[in-house]
Design a protein around this motif. Structure first.
Motif, PDB file in Angstrom:
ATOM      1  N   ASN A  62       0.698  -1.112   0.123  1.00 53.81           N
ATOM      2  CA  ASN A  62       0.073  -0.035  -0.083  1.00 53.81           C
ATOM      3  C   ASN A  62       0.980   1.334  -0.176  1.00 53.81           C
ATOM      4  O   ASN A  62       0.431   2.395  -0.696  1.00 53.81           O
ATOM      5  N   LYS A  63       2.087   1.179   0.867  1.00 53.55           N
ATOM      6  CA  LYS A  63       2.872   2.388   0.734  1.00 53.55           C
ATOM      7  C   LYS A  63       3.433   2.694  -0.464  1.00 53.55           C
ATOM      8  O   LYS A  63       3.517   4.007  -0.962  1.00 53.55           O
ATOM      9  N   LYS A  64       3.820   1.791  -1.271  1.00 51.06           N
ATOM     10  CA  LYS A  64       4.285   2.165  -2.853  1.00 51.06           C
ATOM     11  C   LYS A  64       3.128   2.443  -3.570  1.00 51.06           C
ATOM     12  O   LYS A  64       3.540   3.222  -4.260  1.00 51.06           O
ATOM     13  N   VAL A  65       2.006   1.938  -3.424  1.00 48.60           N
ATOM     14  CA  VAL A  65       1.035   2.415  -4.401  1.00 48.60           C
ATOM     15  C   VAL A  65       0.626   3.772  -3.965  1.00 48.60           C
ATOM     16  O   VAL A  65       0.350   4.721  -5.006  1.00 48.60           O
ATOM     17  N   SER A  66       0.524   4.184  -2.731  1.00 45.67           N
ATOM     18  CA  SER A  66       0.180   5.474  -2.155  1.00 45.67           C
ATOM     19  C   SER A  66       1.302   6.443  -2.839  1.00 45.67           C
ATOM     20  O   SER A  66       1.093   7.464  -3.160  1.00 45.67           O
ATOM     21  N   ALA A  67       2.476   6.056  -2.868  1.00 45.10           N
ATOM     22  CA  ALA A  67       3.413   7.058  -3.260  1.00 45.10           C
ATOM     23  C   ALA A  67       3.359   7.371  -4.633  1.00 45.10           C
ATOM     24  O   ALA A  67       3.794   8.377  -4.869  1.00 45.10           O
ATOM     25  N   LYS A  68       2.834   6.526  -5.248  1.00 43.09           N
ATOM     26  CA  LYS A  68       2.452   6.858  -6.963  1.00 43.09           C
ATOM     27  C   LYS A  68       1.253   7.501  -7.081  1.00 43.09           C
ATOM     28  O   LYS A  68       0.899   8.096  -8.372  1.00 43.09           O
ATOM     29  N   VAL A  69       0.181   7.412  -6.354  1.00 42.76           N
ATOM     30  CA  VAL A  69      -1.158   8.084  -6.591  1.00 42.76           C
ATOM     31  C   VAL A  69      -1.420   9.386  -5.720  1.00 42.76           C
ATOM     32  O   VAL A  69      -2.105  10.077  -6.100  1.00 42.76           O
ATOM     33  N   LEU A  70      -0.916   9.226  -4.277  1.00 39.80           N
ATOM     34  CA  LEU A  70      -1.223  10.215  -3.614  1.00 39.80           C
ATOM     35  C   LEU A  70      -1.246  11.604  -3.871  1.00 39.80           C
ATOM     36  O   LEU A  70       0.197  11.987  -4.458  1.00 39.80           O
TER      37      LEU A  70
END
Length: 187
Positions: A62-70
């Motif tokens: 989730n942290k990697k995904v968040s870093a790409k979209v947040l």
């Protein structure tokens, strides 16, 4: 009847769902459904194709995904377009044959789930109270919470849709009384 329970981060959706469950209602958390979806090989494959390195030890991080979209509305919309068909398919399985189901939906507007429900309950609360709840709950800073809030529809916009309104600015007892009242109104 499928009822979405929506609200901004820290509004108290999870608390409302816990109260409904305690009252004998069937409840589903879309976050839990999404956790199951993230384990699906096909979904993982599509996520890697779309976002690159988002896996840690073979699981979607989730942290990697968040870093790409947040902080990027378009990127969030793309993530929703990828994940919502999977989530909807799982919801279809979980709600099949149920007379009434309450579903906590974290991402509602602009996705496949917006027209999926018969009714919508909107949980609202004072902005600063919500920020404080999330800072304590997630052990994070105010800036992160404000970034999340900036990506979510504001309560005033949502209220214009005529959703069933549940104000969570008081005590747990007051919230419970409101939930019981709204539940009676459904019958």
């Amino acid at each position: 009847m499928k009822i979405a329970v929506i609200g901004g981060v820290g509004s108290g959706k999870t608390t409302v769902l816990a109260m409904l469950k305690e009252l004998g209602e069937t409840v589903i958390d879309c976050d839990a459904v999404y956790r199951d979806v993230k384990k699906m090989p096909q979904f993982k494959k599509e996520m890697v194709e779309k976002y690159g390195d988002v896996l840690t030890n073979g699981a979607i991080d989730n942290k990697k995904v968040s870093a790409k979209v947040l902080g990027d509305r378009e990127a969030v919309a793309e993530l929703n377009a990828l994940s919502h068909p999977y989530i909807k398919k799982e919801l279809d399985k979980l709600t099949a044959g149920k007379e009434r189901v309450f579903v906590e939906v974290q991402v509602f507007e602009g996705g496949l789930l917006e027209n999926y429900f018969d009714k919508v309950w909107l949980v609202t609360g004072d902005r600063q109270t919500r920020i404080n709840r999330v800072v304590i709950r997630d052990d994070c800073d105010t800036g992160r919470v404000e970034k999340i809030m900036a990506l979510q529809p504001d309560d005033e916009t949502r209220k214009k849709h005529g959703y069933v309104l549940i104000v969570n600015d008081g005590s747990l007892r007051e919230l419970q009384e409101t939930v019981q009242k709204k539940l009676k109104e459904l019958n």
